[in-house]
Design a protein around this motif. Structure first.
Motif, mmCIF file in Angstrom:
data_model
loop_
_atom_site.group_PDB
_atom_site.id
_atom_site.type_symbol
_atom_site.label_atom_id
_atom_site.label_comp_id
_atom_site.label_asym_id
_atom_site.label_seq_id
_atom_site.Cartn_x
_atom_site.Cartn_y
_atom_site.Cartn_z
ATOM 1 N N LEU A 119 0.742 -1.362 -0.029
ATOM 2 C CA LEU A 119 0.154 0.005 0.132
ATOM 3 C C LEU A 119 0.861 1.280 0.031
ATOM 4 O O LEU A 119 0.647 2.274 -0.490
ATOM 5 C CB LEU A 119 -0.998 -0.004 1.252
ATOM 6 N N ASP B 126 0.397 3.863 -2.812
ATOM 7 C CA ASP B 126 -0.235 5.345 -2.480
ATOM 8 C C ASP B 126 0.816 6.459 -2.791
ATOM 9 O O ASP B 126 0.495 7.652 -3.125
ATOM 10 C CB ASP B 126 -0.396 5.386 -0.926
ATOM 11 N N THR C 68 0.611 2.178 -9.789
ATOM 12 C CA THR C 68 -0.435 1.960 -8.733
ATOM 13 C C THR C 68 -1.352 0.776 -8.766
ATOM 14 O O THR C 68 -1.430 -0.116 -7.766
ATOM 15 C CB THR C 68 -1.416 3.235 -8.557
ATOM 16 N N ALA D 169 -8.555 2.417 -3.929
ATOM 17 C CA ALA D 169 -8.171 3.713 -4.127
ATOM 18 C C ALA D 169 -9.532 4.650 -3.894
ATOM 19 O O ALA D 169 -9.039 5.439 -3.405
ATOM 20 C CB ALA D 169 -7.962 3.676 -5.736
ATOM 21 N N TYR E 291 -4.318 6.171 4.178
ATOM 22 C CA TYR E 291 -3.422 6.128 3.125
ATOM 23 C C TYR E 291 -1.891 6.142 3.699
ATOM 24 O O TYR E 291 -1.818 6.597 4.696
ATOM 25 C CB TYR E 291 -3.398 7.333 2.408
ATOM 26 N N ASN F 15 0.881 6.814 1.994
ATOM 27 C CA ASN F 15 2.126 7.371 1.201
ATOM 28 C C ASN F 15 2.898 8.308 2.067
ATOM 29 O O ASN F 15 2.434 8.818 3.279
ATOM 30 C CB ASN F 15 1.175 8.444 0.050
#
Length: 252
Positions: free
Chosen positions: A11, A15, A51, A72, A80, A82
Protein backbone atom coordinates in the motif's frame (compact mmCIF):
# COMPACT_ATOMS: atom_id res chain seq x y z
CA UNK A 1 2.02 -10.55 10.89
CA UNK A 2 4.23 -11.25 7.90
CA UNK A 3 1.31 -11.01 5.47
CA UNK A 4 -0.05 -7.88 7.16
CA UNK A 5 3.35 -6.20 6.93
CA UNK A 6 3.61 -7.07 3.26
CA UNK A 7 0.15 -5.63 2.57
CA UNK A 8 1.14 -2.40 4.31
CA UNK A 9 4.35 -2.27 2.31
CA UNK A 10 2.46 -2.73 -0.95
CA UNK A 11 0.00 0.00 0.00
CA UNK A 12 2.89 2.37 0.67
CA UNK A 13 4.26 1.85 -2.82
CA UNK A 14 0.80 2.17 -4.35
CA UNK A 15 -0.17 5.28 -2.40
CA UNK A 16 3.06 7.12 -3.18
CA UNK A 17 2.52 6.55 -6.89
CA UNK A 18 -1.22 7.22 -6.77
CA UNK A 19 -1.11 10.51 -4.88
CA UNK A 20 1.73 11.88 -7.00
CA UNK A 21 -0.11 10.76 -10.13
CA UNK A 22 -3.23 12.61 -8.98
CA UNK A 23 -1.18 15.73 -8.25
CA UNK A 24 0.43 15.70 -11.69
CA UNK A 25 -2.89 15.03 -13.42
CA UNK A 26 -4.17 18.30 -11.96
CA UNK A 27 -1.57 20.07 -14.10
CA UNK A 28 -2.88 18.67 -17.39
CA UNK A 29 -3.32 21.64 -19.71
CA UNK A 30 -1.33 23.91 -17.38
CA UNK A 31 2.26 23.08 -18.32
CA UNK A 32 4.63 25.95 -19.15
CA UNK A 33 5.07 24.54 -22.67
CA UNK A 34 3.19 21.97 -24.74
CA UNK A 35 6.01 19.43 -24.54
CA UNK A 36 6.18 19.75 -20.76
CA UNK A 37 2.42 19.53 -20.48
CA UNK A 38 2.45 16.22 -22.33
CA UNK A 39 5.46 14.94 -20.38
CA UNK A 40 3.83 15.61 -17.00
CA UNK A 41 0.67 13.84 -18.11
CA UNK A 42 2.66 10.84 -19.32
CA UNK A 43 4.49 10.60 -16.00
CA UNK A 44 1.13 10.73 -14.21
CA UNK A 45 -0.16 7.87 -16.38
CA UNK A 46 2.99 5.82 -15.76
CA UNK A 47 2.55 6.21 -12.01
CA UNK A 48 -1.12 5.31 -12.25
CA UNK A 49 -0.26 2.11 -14.08
CA UNK A 50 2.24 1.22 -11.36
CA UNK A 51 -0.39 1.98 -8.72
CA UNK A 52 -2.76 -0.56 -10.26
CA UNK A 53 -0.19 -3.35 -10.02
CA UNK A 54 0.61 -2.60 -6.36
CA UNK A 55 -3.04 -2.27 -5.34
CA UNK A 56 -4.08 -5.42 -7.19
CA UNK A 57 -1.46 -7.47 -5.35
CA UNK A 58 -2.35 -5.86 -2.00
CA UNK A 59 -6.03 -6.67 -2.53
CA UNK A 60 -5.28 -10.27 -3.39
CA UNK A 61 -3.17 -10.76 -0.26
CA UNK A 62 -5.77 -9.02 1.91
CA UNK A 63 -8.49 -11.39 0.69
CA UNK A 64 -11.39 -9.12 1.63
CA UNK A 65 -12.73 -8.56 -1.87
CA UNK A 66 -11.20 -5.11 -2.28
CA UNK A 67 -9.85 -4.60 -5.79
CA UNK A 68 -7.72 -1.70 -7.02
CA UNK A 69 -10.73 0.62 -7.33
CA UNK A 70 -12.03 -0.07 -3.82
CA UNK A 71 -8.59 0.42 -2.32
CA UNK A 72 -8.11 3.69 -4.23
CA UNK A 73 -11.55 5.21 -3.79
CA UNK A 74 -12.90 3.79 -0.54
CA UNK A 75 -10.13 4.52 1.94
CA UNK A 76 -10.04 7.70 4.00
CA UNK A 77 -6.94 9.87 4.47
CA UNK A 78 -5.90 8.10 7.67
CA UNK A 79 -5.76 4.80 5.81
CA UNK A 80 -3.38 6.11 3.16
CA UNK A 81 0.28 5.21 3.59
CA UNK A 82 2.08 7.61 1.23
CA UNK A 83 5.02 9.70 2.36
CA UNK A 84 4.41 13.38 2.99
CA UNK A 85 6.51 14.57 0.05
CA UNK A 86 4.03 13.50 -2.62
CA UNK A 87 1.13 15.39 -1.05
CA UNK A 88 2.95 18.73 -1.02
CA UNK A 89 1.27 21.33 -3.28
CA UNK A 90 2.15 21.61 -6.96
CA UNK A 91 2.99 25.27 -6.40
CA UNK A 92 5.24 26.84 -9.01
CA UNK A 93 6.86 24.77 -11.75
CA UNK A 94 10.08 24.92 -9.74
CA UNK A 95 8.31 23.30 -6.78
CA UNK A 96 6.63 20.72 -9.01
CA UNK A 97 9.92 19.66 -10.60
CA UNK A 98 11.93 19.64 -7.37
CA UNK A 99 9.30 17.46 -5.73
CA UNK A 100 9.41 15.17 -8.75
CA UNK A 101 13.20 14.99 -8.74
CA UNK A 102 13.43 14.07 -5.06
CA UNK A 103 10.74 11.43 -5.50
CA UNK A 104 12.26 10.03 -8.69
CA UNK A 105 15.69 9.77 -7.09
CA UNK A 106 14.33 7.64 -4.25
CA UNK A 107 11.95 5.72 -6.52
CA UNK A 108 14.69 4.70 -8.94
CA UNK A 109 16.99 3.22 -6.32
CA UNK A 110 14.11 1.52 -4.50
CA UNK A 111 12.91 -0.20 -7.67
CA UNK A 112 16.49 -1.15 -8.50
CA UNK A 113 16.64 -2.88 -5.12
CA UNK A 114 13.23 -4.49 -5.51
CA UNK A 115 14.39 -6.16 -8.72
CA UNK A 116 16.21 -8.57 -6.36
CA UNK A 117 13.21 -9.11 -4.09
CA UNK A 118 12.56 -12.63 -2.80
CA UNK A 119 8.89 -12.01 -3.60
CA UNK A 120 8.69 -12.77 -7.31
CA UNK A 121 5.51 -10.73 -7.74
CA UNK A 122 7.16 -7.63 -6.28
CA UNK A 123 10.27 -8.20 -8.40
CA UNK A 124 8.05 -8.49 -11.47
CA UNK A 125 6.26 -5.20 -10.70
CA UNK A 126 9.63 -3.51 -10.19
CA UNK A 127 10.89 -4.86 -13.51
CA UNK A 128 7.79 -3.64 -15.36
CA UNK A 129 8.14 -0.20 -13.75
CA UNK A 130 11.89 0.28 -13.92
CA UNK A 131 12.16 1.52 -17.51
CA UNK A 132 9.51 4.17 -16.88
CA UNK A 133 11.12 5.25 -13.62
CA UNK A 134 14.53 5.49 -15.29
CA UNK A 135 13.04 7.94 -17.79
CA UNK A 136 11.33 9.89 -14.99
CA UNK A 137 14.63 10.32 -13.15
CA UNK A 138 16.55 11.33 -16.26
CA UNK A 139 13.91 13.88 -17.20
CA UNK A 140 13.46 15.48 -13.78
CA UNK A 141 17.22 15.61 -13.21
CA UNK A 142 17.73 17.30 -16.57
CA UNK A 143 15.12 19.93 -15.78
CA UNK A 144 16.61 20.60 -12.34
CA UNK A 145 19.95 21.28 -14.04
CA UNK A 146 18.43 23.46 -16.77
CA UNK A 147 16.42 25.54 -14.31
CA UNK A 148 19.01 25.64 -11.54
CA UNK A 149 21.75 26.72 -13.90
CA UNK A 150 19.43 28.94 -15.92
CA UNK A 151 18.47 32.54 -15.23
CA UNK A 152 18.88 34.28 -11.89
CA UNK A 153 15.13 33.98 -11.36
CA UNK A 154 14.92 30.26 -12.15
CA UNK A 155 17.98 29.57 -9.98
CA UNK A 156 16.46 31.36 -6.99
CA UNK A 157 13.13 29.59 -7.43
CA UNK A 158 14.75 26.16 -7.67
CA UNK A 159 16.91 26.79 -4.58
CA UNK A 160 13.86 27.97 -2.63
CA UNK A 161 11.90 24.88 -3.73
CA UNK A 162 14.75 22.61 -2.66
CA UNK A 163 15.06 24.31 0.72
CA UNK A 164 11.30 24.04 1.32
CA UNK A 165 10.89 20.42 0.24
CA UNK A 166 14.10 18.94 1.66
CA UNK A 167 12.51 18.23 5.05
CA UNK A 168 10.08 15.83 3.35
CA UNK A 169 12.71 13.87 1.41
CA UNK A 170 14.05 11.84 4.31
CA UNK A 171 10.87 10.01 5.34
CA UNK A 172 11.51 7.39 2.66
CA UNK A 173 14.57 6.23 4.60
CA UNK A 174 13.07 6.25 8.11
CA UNK A 175 12.28 2.56 8.45
CA UNK A 176 9.72 1.21 10.90
CA UNK A 177 8.61 -2.32 11.79
CA UNK A 178 6.94 -2.83 8.41
CA UNK A 179 10.02 -1.80 6.44
CA UNK A 180 12.33 -3.77 8.71
CA UNK A 181 10.17 -6.88 8.34
CA UNK A 182 10.47 -6.60 4.56
CA UNK A 183 14.24 -6.23 4.80
CA UNK A 184 14.52 -9.27 7.09
CA UNK A 185 12.57 -11.37 4.58
CA UNK A 186 14.71 -10.20 1.67
CA UNK A 187 11.71 -8.52 0.09
CA UNK A 188 13.00 -4.93 0.26
CA UNK A 189 16.47 -3.31 0.30
CA UNK A 190 17.85 -1.82 3.54
CA UNK A 191 17.62 1.91 4.18
CA UNK A 192 21.33 2.70 4.48
CA UNK A 193 22.22 1.63 0.94
CA UNK A 194 19.20 3.40 -0.54
CA UNK A 195 19.93 6.62 1.33
CA UNK A 196 23.59 6.63 0.31
CA UNK A 197 22.75 6.09 -3.37
CA UNK A 198 20.00 8.75 -3.17
CA UNK A 199 22.30 11.35 -1.59
CA UNK A 200 25.13 10.68 -4.04
CA UNK A 201 22.86 11.07 -7.06
CA UNK A 202 21.05 14.12 -5.72
CA UNK A 203 24.34 15.78 -4.84
CA UNK A 204 25.77 15.16 -8.34
CA UNK A 205 22.72 16.71 -10.00
CA UNK A 206 22.59 19.68 -7.63
CA UNK A 207 26.28 20.45 -8.17
CA UNK A 208 25.67 20.51 -11.93
CA UNK A 209 22.61 22.69 -11.34
CA UNK A 210 24.68 25.12 -9.20
CA UNK A 211 22.28 24.52 -6.30
CA UNK A 212 23.30 24.06 -2.66
CA UNK A 213 22.16 20.80 -1.09
CA UNK A 214 20.79 21.19 2.46
CA UNK A 215 22.32 19.09 5.21
CA UNK A 216 21.52 15.36 4.92
CA UNK A 217 21.27 15.36 8.72
CA UNK A 218 18.59 18.05 8.85
CA UNK A 219 15.35 17.22 10.67
CA UNK A 220 12.95 15.26 8.48
CA UNK A 221 9.18 15.30 8.68
CA UNK A 222 7.53 11.91 9.07
CA UNK A 223 4.16 10.31 9.70
CA UNK A 224 2.73 9.63 6.26
CA UNK A 225 3.67 5.95 6.29
CA UNK A 226 1.70 5.57 9.53
CA UNK A 227 -1.35 7.43 8.23
CA UNK A 228 -0.58 10.86 9.74
CA UNK A 229 -0.87 13.35 6.90
CA UNK A 230 -1.05 17.04 6.15
CA UNK A 231 -4.48 18.55 5.55
CA UNK A 232 -3.55 18.69 1.88
CA UNK A 233 -4.22 14.97 1.44
CA UNK A 234 -7.88 15.43 2.37
CA UNK A 235 -8.35 17.90 -0.47
CA UNK A 236 -6.54 15.61 -2.94
CA UNK A 237 -8.77 12.66 -2.01
CA UNK A 238 -11.94 14.77 -2.03
CA UNK A 239 -11.34 15.52 -5.70
CA UNK A 240 -10.04 12.08 -6.64
CA UNK A 241 -12.78 10.10 -4.89
CA UNK A 242 -15.77 12.34 -5.59
CA UNK A 243 -17.55 10.23 -8.22
CA UNK A 244 -17.21 6.96 -6.33
CA UNK A 245 -18.37 8.59 -3.11
CA UNK A 246 -21.28 10.42 -4.74
CA UNK A 247 -22.37 7.44 -6.87
CA UNK A 248 -21.28 4.25 -5.05
CA UNK A 249 -20.70 1.32 -7.37
CA UNK A 250 -21.11 3.40 -10.52
CA UNK A 251 -19.40 1.98 -13.62
CA UNK A 252 -18.70 3.44 -17.03
Amino acid sequence: MAVDAKIQYLLRQADNALILSQQLSQLCGKGPALEEDMALTNVALDLLGQTRMWLTYAGELEGQGRDEDKLAFHRDAGEYRNCLLVEQPNGSYAETMMRQFLFDSWHYFLMQGLLQSTDSRIADIAEKSFKEITYHLRRSGDLVVRLGDGTDVSHKMMQAALDDLWMYGGEFFIYDEVDNAMVEQGIAPPADGLRAAFLDHVNDILVEATLSMPSPDAYMQRGGKAGRHTERLGFILAEMQFLQRAYPGAEW
